[in-house]
Design an enzyme around this catalytic site. Structure first.
Site, PDB file in Angstrom:
ATOM      1  N   ARG A 149       0.820  -1.212   0.000  1.00 30.11           N
ATOM      2  CA  ARG A 149       0.000   0.000   0.000  1.00 30.11           C
ATOM      3  C   ARG A 149       0.856   1.265   0.000  1.00 30.11           C
ATOM      4  O   ARG A 149       0.458   2.278  -0.565  1.00 30.11           O
ATOM      5  CB  ARG A 149      -0.964  -0.025   1.191  1.00 30.11           C
ATOM      6  CG  ARG A 149      -2.107  -1.001   0.957  1.00 30.11           C
ATOM      7  CD  ARG A 149      -3.032  -1.158   2.141  1.00 30.11           C
ATOM      8  NE  ARG A 149      -4.268  -1.835   1.729  1.00 30.11           N
ATOM      9  CZ  ARG A 149      -5.197  -2.257   2.565  1.00 30.11           C
ATOM     10  NH1 ARG A 149      -5.044  -2.079   3.863  1.00 30.11           N
ATOM     11  NH2 ARG A 149      -6.287  -2.847   2.113  1.00 30.11           N
ATOM     12  N   LYS A 201     -17.939 -19.565   1.258  1.00 31.29           N
ATOM     13  CA  LYS A 201     -19.385 -19.554   1.455  1.00 31.29           C
ATOM     14  C   LYS A 201     -20.142 -18.763   0.404  1.00 31.29           C
ATOM     15  O   LYS A 201     -19.764 -17.660   0.047  1.00 31.29           O
ATOM     16  CB  LYS A 201     -19.696 -18.966   2.831  1.00 31.29           C
ATOM     17  CG  LYS A 201     -19.208 -19.843   3.969  1.00 31.29           C
ATOM     18  CD  LYS A 201     -19.659 -19.292   5.313  1.00 31.29           C
ATOM     19  CE  LYS A 201     -19.382 -20.308   6.418  1.00 31.29           C
ATOM     20  NZ  LYS A 201     -19.783 -19.781   7.730  1.00 31.29           N
ATOM     21  N   GLY A 216      -8.366 -10.013  -0.984  1.00 30.29           N
ATOM     22  CA  GLY A 216      -7.160 -10.470  -0.279  1.00 30.29           C
ATOM     23  C   GLY A 216      -6.732 -11.886  -0.619  1.00 30.29           C
ATOM     24  O   GLY A 216      -5.583 -12.136  -0.980  1.00 30.29           O
ATOM     25  N   GLY A 230     -13.079  -5.093   0.524  1.00 30.37           N
ATOM     26  CA  GLY A 230     -14.498  -4.726   0.578  1.00 30.37           C
ATOM     27  C   GLY A 230     -14.957  -3.893  -0.599  1.00 30.37           C
ATOM     28  O   GLY A 230     -16.032  -4.113  -1.158  1.00 30.37           O
TER      29      GLY A 230
END
Length: 396
Positions: free
Chosen positions: A39, A197, A354, A377
């Protein structure tokens, strides 16, 4: 290409102008040292260009979750030296005590990191008073933090409404890549969606069936879709209560002319641990005490053939339990196929999240995709078709 946001190219003369630049400096640290500077390196293009053009660069960023209170363990002070090393130039640190006086002493070309924006309770609620507090320090605003663009915070969204707002170089590259991937892609488009999931990616799957030509489902979530098709998945990770939802997604895909690809051969084991004894079987031959832990070689090869007929690929999530050998084989093989097609120029490949970044790096091809987003996100919300507040605020 026509863009609906302004970039550094639209900023004009910058000498002596104070530019508030929102970056993502939320880096992993251990014992006071940065353990991954990805980053920090992402800031280089924007920060050095602005400084070289004579701007006074004031970097805004958050670190951790201090919940609106100053917290010395979440100070950005320890990040200043590593950032300085990455940029190859001096970076100053400015605390919120006496910030205005310290900013007034900076000269054209200087770079400073302001303390954690989340030390203000109003940062995360986008409080107009906090927006005004930040805005008073600058003349112009640049958002270079796509990874925080799904949050409508004072430093990511509010400032874009009160100062002239521009996308930084990293943000610009990200938005251009995402536009090529789903905004205005070349068809046929394939999406690889993996992970444990279905429940965590329901909105992604529902959105993608209307956007892509081929939806490749891997990871634990594939088991739920297989179960919906009447396959006995044994002891595999499976959300049996969501098979009805899987049926709805199959129906939506059929209506939209999107082909859903599920594995037809799989790698199974009776226990989940590194290098157990495994079998490769047809999905209809999974024993009651076995778990599906990776996609089999025949299906992996067939999926590679699907990619060979596509022009665009969006990838989020691994095909199997890739952190545990040997269940990384399908992910690595498919990633290498995508990388080779990208290198040939026949495929535009955009990946994010990620686990995805880790999986591509494990395959040794992270640098061979057209674009790899480190945003988690924000990338997922973009794949769900949601408007990201930090991006929307930059619209002309």
């Amino acid at each position: 290409m026509s863009r609906n946001f302004k970039t550094l190219d639209d900023m004009g003369e910058l000498t002596g102008k104070r530019v508030l630049v929102r970056e993502d400096l939320n880096v992993p640290m251990a014992d006071g040292a940065v353990t991954d500077d990805t980053r920090l390196r992402a800031t280089i293009g924007t920060v050095t260009e602005l400084a070289d053009r004579g701007a006074i660069v004031l970097i805004l960023a958050h670190f951790g979750r201090p919940k609106g209170q100053p917290n010395p363990t979440m100070s950005l002070a320890p990040v200043v030296r590593p950032l300085s090393d990455v940029l190859g130039r001096e970076v100053r640190y400015i605390d919120w005590e006496g910030d205005a006086a310290n900013v007034a002493m900076l000269r054209p070309g200087d770079i400073a990191v302001l303390e954690n924006t989340r030390f203000f309770g109003g940062e995360e609620t986008n409080d107009p008073a906090v927006v005004a507090r930040f805005a008073a320090l600058g003349d112009l605003y640049v958002n270079d933090a796509f990874s925080a663009a799904h949050r409508a915070h004072a430093s990511t969204e509010g400032l874009a409404h009160v100062l002239p707002a521009f996308a930084g170089r990293q943000m610009e590259a990200e938005l251009d890549a995402l536009d090529k991937a789903l905004g205005n892609p070349q068809h046929p488009v394939a999406a690889v969606v993996g992970g444990a999931k279905v429940s965590s990616k329901l909105d992604v799957l529902r959105h993608l069936v209307g956007q892509v030509d081929h939806l490749i489902i891997g990871g634990g979530m594939a088991n739920t879709f297989l179960a919906a098709r009447g396959v006995n998945v044994g002891k595999s990770l499976c959300e049996h209560d969501l098979t009805g939802t899987a049926d709805d997604i199959f129906a939506a895909a059929e209506k939209a002319n999107c082909t859903i690809h599920l594995p037809y051969d799989v790698v199974v084991a009776t226990e989940f641990k590194p290098n157990p004894s495994t079998r490769t079987v047809n999905v209809h031959e999974v024993a009651p005490d076995e778990m599906i832990l990776d996609v089999g070689p025949a299906a992996t090869e067939a999926l590679g053939d699907v990619l060979k007929n596509c022009r665009t690929l969006v990838w989020n999530g691994p095909m199997g339990a890739f952190e545990t050998p040997p269940f990384d084989v399908a992910t690595v093989a498919l990633a290498r196929t995508a990388a080779a097609l990208t290198t040939d120029g026949s495929l535009v490949s955009v990946a994010g999240g990620g686990d995805t970044v880790a999986a591509l790096n494990q395959a040794g091809v992270g640098d061979q995709f057209s674009f790899v987003s480190t945003a988690g996100g924000a990338f997922l919300e973009w794949m769900e078709g949601k408007a990201l507040p930090g991006v929307a605020a930059l619209a002309r």
